[in-house]
Structure formats: C-alpha cells, structure tokens
Write a protein that holds these residues in place. Structure first.
Motif, PDB file in Angstrom:
ATOM      1  N   SER A  86       0.819  -1.207   0.000  1.00  0.00           N
ATOM      2  CA  SER A  86       0.000   0.000   0.000  1.00  0.00           C
ATOM      3  C   SER A  86       0.858   1.265   0.000  1.00  0.00           C
ATOM      4  N   PRO A  87       0.649   2.172  -0.956  1.00  0.00           N
ATOM      5  CA  PRO A  87       1.405   3.431  -0.981  1.00  0.00           C
ATOM      6  C   PRO A  87       1.120   4.263   0.264  1.00  0.00           C
ATOM      7  N   HIS A  88       2.186   4.810   0.843  1.00  0.00           N
ATOM      8  CA  HIS A  88       2.033   5.590   2.069  1.00  0.00           C
ATOM      9  C   HIS A  88       2.738   6.939   1.986  1.00  0.00           C
ATOM     10  N   GLU A  89       3.862   7.005   1.306  1.00  0.00           N
ATOM     11  CA  GLU A  89       4.659   8.234   1.264  1.00  0.00           C
ATOM     12  C   GLU A  89       5.186   8.456  -0.144  1.00  0.00           C
ATOM     13  N   ILE A  90       5.183   9.727  -0.569  1.00  0.00           N
ATOM     14  CA  ILE A  90       5.650  10.087  -1.907  1.00  0.00           C
ATOM     15  C   ILE A  90       6.648  11.226  -1.809  1.00  0.00           C
ATOM     16  N   THR A  91       7.733  11.103  -2.557  1.00  0.00           N
ATOM     17  CA  THR A  91       8.679  12.206  -2.729  1.00  0.00           C
ATOM     18  C   THR A  91       8.636  12.627  -4.194  1.00  0.00           C
ATOM     19  N   GLU A  92       8.419  13.924  -4.435  1.00  0.00           N
ATOM     20  CA  GLU A  92       8.398  14.447  -5.796  1.00  0.00           C
ATOM     21  C   GLU A  92       9.476  15.510  -5.948  1.00  0.00           C
ATOM     22  N   ASP A  93      10.234  15.422  -7.034  1.00  0.00           N
ATOM     23  CA  ASP A  93      11.190  16.454  -7.415  1.00  0.00           C
ATOM     24  C   ASP A  93      10.746  17.030  -8.753  1.00  0.00           C
ATOM     25  N   LEU A 131       4.505  20.637 -28.765  1.00  0.00           N
ATOM     26  CA  LEU A 131       4.883  21.883 -28.110  1.00  0.00           C
ATOM     27  C   LEU A 131       5.243  22.954 -29.130  1.00  0.00           C
ATOM     28  N   PRO A 132       4.856  24.194 -28.878  1.00  0.00           N
ATOM     29  CA  PRO A 132       5.293  25.285 -29.743  1.00  0.00           C
ATOM     30  C   PRO A 132       6.752  25.613 -29.466  1.00  0.00           C
ATOM     31  N   PRO A 133       7.433  26.259 -30.405  1.00  0.00           N
ATOM     32  CA  PRO A 133       8.833  26.632 -30.165  1.00  0.00           C
ATOM     33  C   PRO A 133       8.968  27.503 -28.923  1.00  0.00           C
ATOM     34  N   GLY A 134       9.998  27.234 -28.149  1.00  0.00           N
ATOM     35  CA  GLY A 134      10.281  28.057 -26.988  1.00  0.00           C
ATOM     36  C   GLY A 134       9.589  27.636 -25.711  1.00  0.00           C
ATOM     37  N   GLU A 135       8.692  26.643 -25.762  1.00  0.00           N
ATOM     38  CA  GLU A 135       7.999  26.249 -24.523  1.00  0.00           C
ATOM     39  C   GLU A 135       8.815  25.229 -23.751  1.00  0.00           C
ATOM     40  N   PRO A 136       9.075  25.476 -22.473  1.00  0.00           N
ATOM     41  CA  PRO A 136       9.783  24.500 -21.648  1.00  0.00           C
ATOM     42  C   PRO A 136       8.853  23.403 -21.158  1.00  0.00           C
ATOM     43  N   VAL A 137       9.434  22.412 -20.540  1.00  0.00           N
ATOM     44  CA  VAL A 137       8.664  21.356 -19.889  1.00  0.00           C
ATOM     45  C   VAL A 137       9.070  21.313 -18.426  1.00  0.00           C
ATOM     46  N   VAL A 138       8.212  20.711 -17.624  1.00  0.00           N
ATOM     47  CA  VAL A 138       8.529  20.458 -16.222  1.00  0.00           C
ATOM     48  C   VAL A 138       8.670  18.952 -16.064  1.00  0.00           C
ATOM     49  N   GLU A 139       9.846  18.535 -15.624  1.00  0.00           N
ATOM     50  CA  GLU A 139      10.088  17.111 -15.404  1.00  0.00           C
ATOM     51  C   GLU A 139       9.823  16.788 -13.942  1.00  0.00           C
ATOM     52  N   LEU A 140       9.011  15.778 -13.728  1.00  0.00           N
ATOM     53  CA  LEU A 140       8.673  15.328 -12.381  1.00  0.00           C
ATOM     54  C   LEU A 140       9.301  13.954 -12.161  1.00  0.00           C
ATOM     55  N   ARG A 141       9.950  13.791 -11.028  1.00  0.00           N
ATOM     56  CA  ARG A 141      10.472  12.479 -10.634  1.00  0.00           C
ATOM     57  C   ARG A 141       9.847  12.111  -9.302  1.00  0.00           C
ATOM     58  N   ARG A 142       9.217  10.950  -9.255  1.00  0.00           N
ATOM     59  CA  ARG A 142       8.413  10.553  -8.100  1.00  0.00           C
ATOM     60  C   ARG A 142       8.891   9.205  -7.557  1.00  0.00           C
ATOM     61  N   VAL A 143       9.027   9.158  -6.237  1.00  0.00           N
ATOM     62  CA  VAL A 143       9.354   7.911  -5.551  1.00  0.00           C
ATOM     63  C   VAL A 143       8.218   7.614  -4.581  1.00  0.00           C
ATOM     64  N   THR A 144       7.634   6.430  -4.697  1.00  0.00           N
ATOM     65  CA  THR A 144       6.513   6.038  -3.842  1.00  0.00           C
ATOM     66  C   THR A 144       6.957   4.916  -2.915  1.00  0.00           C
ATOM     67  N   ARG A 145       6.626   5.071  -1.614  1.00  0.00           N
ATOM     68  CA  ARG A 145       7.071   4.103  -0.606  1.00  0.00           C
ATOM     69  C   ARG A 145       5.893   3.591   0.213  1.00  0.00           C
ATOM     70  N   THR A 146       6.080   2.424   0.798  1.00  0.00           N
ATOM     71  CA  THR A 146       5.119   1.881   1.749  1.00  0.00           C
ATOM     72  C   THR A 146       5.376   2.514   3.112  1.00  0.00           C
ATOM     73  N   ALA A 147       4.546   2.185   4.096  1.00  0.00           N
ATOM     74  CA  ALA A 147       4.694   2.752   5.439  1.00  0.00           C
ATOM     75  C   ALA A 147       6.016   2.362   6.077  1.00  0.00           C
ATOM     76  N   ASP A 148       6.568   1.201   5.701  1.00  0.00           N
ATOM     77  CA  ASP A 148       7.853   0.793   6.286  1.00  0.00           C
ATOM     78  C   ASP A 148       9.045   1.240   5.444  1.00  0.00           C
ATOM     79  N   GLY A 149       8.800   2.118   4.448  1.00  0.00           N
ATOM     80  CA  GLY A 149       9.888   2.702   3.679  1.00  0.00           C
ATOM     81  C   GLY A 149      10.298   1.960   2.434  1.00  0.00           C
ATOM     82  N   GLN A 150       9.605   0.893   2.088  1.00  0.00           N
ATOM     83  CA  GLN A 150       9.966   0.153   0.879  1.00  0.00           C
ATOM     84  C   GLN A 150       9.528   0.921  -0.366  1.00  0.00           C
ATOM     85  N   VAL A 151      10.453   1.136  -1.302  1.00  0.00           N
ATOM     86  CA  VAL A 151      10.117   1.814  -2.556  1.00  0.00           C
ATOM     87  C   VAL A 151       9.389   0.834  -3.464  1.00  0.00           C
TER      88      VAL A 151
END
Length: 275
Positions: A209-216, A232-252
């Motif tokens: 069961s997912p319990h904790e999330i870290t997003e960068d 995307l049109p020229p000149g538009e940036p993107v936002v990159e998201l990196r997500r780590v999901t863990r259980t209550a006991d810290g397992q990724v």
C-alpha cells in the motif's frame, strides 16, 4: 550596425533570430502581439501572410517574416507548412497537488487524474485518456538506485502519454520491480488506468500500500522527441517530475518520471511550516 544572430534546427530551418530592438520587425511583432492580447486575433485565428504584412508596413518580406519568427519564438503562434501562421490555441491549465494521490480516489473504482483552474470543475477521469506501453527493460542508474536493484536488472517500464480532448499534455513512465507487479494489471498494455482503481490500488491489493511520496520538479527545455510527442510550440519549456513512492515501512514500490508541458500545469501545495 546591429548584429543579427540566427539559430537553426536540425532541418536547417530558422528557430529564432536576434533583431535590433528598434527594427521594423519588432514593431510589426508588437502590433500583432497586441491584436492577439485583445482578441482581435483569436486562438486558432490565422495571421496575415508575410506578403500582406510586407505591403501593410512597407517593408521587405524578409523583415515581415522575422516578425512572425519572433512571435513563434515567444510561443504565441504556430506555423503550418504551406498554410501560414496561426495564433496558438490555449489549453486548460490543470492544477496538481498532493490531493491527487488521496487514498479515497484510488480505493474507488475510478481515478480522478486532475482538475482545471475553475473552482466548480469536477475534474476529469484518467480512464480512456492515455496510451500505454509496457515492457521489461534494464534498469538505468536512477531507476536501479530508487528501486534498490542492480543497474541493468530487468524492471517493468510502464510508459503513458496522457491526453485531454485529444491534445497531449504530459507523459508518465513508471518503473517497478518485476516481483512486485508480475501478473497484475500494471503489466497489462491496454489503454487507460491499471485495473479499476489505478496503479496504487493494484499495489495495495498486493500488500504494498502506498504511504509516502517524494516528488522532485525541475524545468528544462524539451528534447526534439518530447516536442513532437507533446505538440509543443517553439520556446515552450517542460517540467520534469520524478516521483518515488514508498510503503509505510519505507519500501520503494514505484519510481516514475513525468514530462509536462509547462503552460498546461500548475503545482499547488498547502502544508504546515516545519519547526
């Protein structure tokens, strides 16, 4: 004498041009920009042709063309080969925050993926609005580090392109240890969410069961592939998201990478200030 600088894409086409601030091209661009802002040139509306602009402002076609390049660089217009330049159509902005991961969403039978800026919006369900490719791939270093496996070990990669009203908005690619998801809906390549409640529900049913999330989050310019994939049109940036999901006991249990068109999202967080 003003120095003019041009940059070219891989096809040899001009992407942007540095023009003297007092040049006629900038004056033309300013007038067109004002017409766009006022609605005189609405989203999807066609701009005057280079020839028409050249005649109206009594300048060369080269100068008129530079004005359109400036607007394209600003992300205000798009061009269609053989057709001309058009005002870029706007997209609804999706507000993303921690509530999108709320347990009551994925414990139900459908997943609410996002809500628009409008307060009365009911949001939109992710079901039926994403493509999906699932495969076993060797874990690169970030994936291996996050999941606690050896670099090069086989992990499941679940890559999606999410759309709204037929328009691509972002990609999301998730990685899982094969032992955690083998035989589950997470490795089913059918379009749409995994199972009835999405990936988190699938993991919960496996006792993870997912319990904790870290997003960068970080902003950057897109790759050529991302530009095409997200339209995307020229000149538009993107936002990159990196997500780590863990259980209550810290397992990724999941590592995910997302690439979002910057103009189509806003991230919103409310939290208590730490001591």
């Amino acid at each position: 004498m003003a120095v003019k600088k041009m940059a070219y894409d891989t096809l040899g086409m001009v992407k942007y041009v540095h023009i003297d601030p007092d040049s006629p091209a900038r004056r033309i661009a300013a007038d067109l920009r004002a017409d766009i802002a006022s609605g005189q040139l609405p989203p999807g509306g066609k701009l005057p042709s280079v020839r028409d602009l050249a005649e109206r402002y009594e300048v060369s076609r080269t100068t008129a063309g530079k004005a359109l390049i400036l607007l394209k660089t600003d992300g205000l217009v798009t061009t269609r080969h053989g057709s001309g330049a058009y005002v870029r159509e706007s997209h609804p902005i999706r507000r993303l925050g921690p509530e999108r991961y709320a347990r009551h969403h994925w414990e139900q039978t459908t997943v609410r993926a996002f809500a628009t800026e409008a307060p009365e919006s009911e949001g939109a369900q992710q079901q039926g609005h994403q493509t999906q490719e699932v495969s076993l791939v060797p874990a690169d270093e970030p994936v291996a580090t996050a999941l606690g496996v050896e670099t090069g070990s086989p992990v499941y990669e679940r890559a999606r392109v999410v759309t709204r009203e037929g328009n691509p908005t972002h990609t999301m690619t998730s990685y899982y240890r094969s032992a955690d998801v083998e035989g589950t809906p997470l490795v089913d390549p059918s379009p749409g969410i995994a199972g009835q409640g999405g990936g988190f529900r699938v993991l919960a049913d496996k006792g993870l069961s997912p319990h904790e999330i870290t997003e960068d989050l970080c902003a950057r310019m897109p790759t050529a592939e991302e530009t095409l994939l997200l339209d995307l049109p020229p000149g538009e940036p993107v936002v990159e998201l990196r997500r780590v999901t863990r259980t209550a006991d810290g397992q990724v249990i999941e590592y995910a990478r997302g690439v979002h068109a910057a103009s189509r999202f806003v991230w919103s967080y409310t939290f208590a200030i730490p001591d």
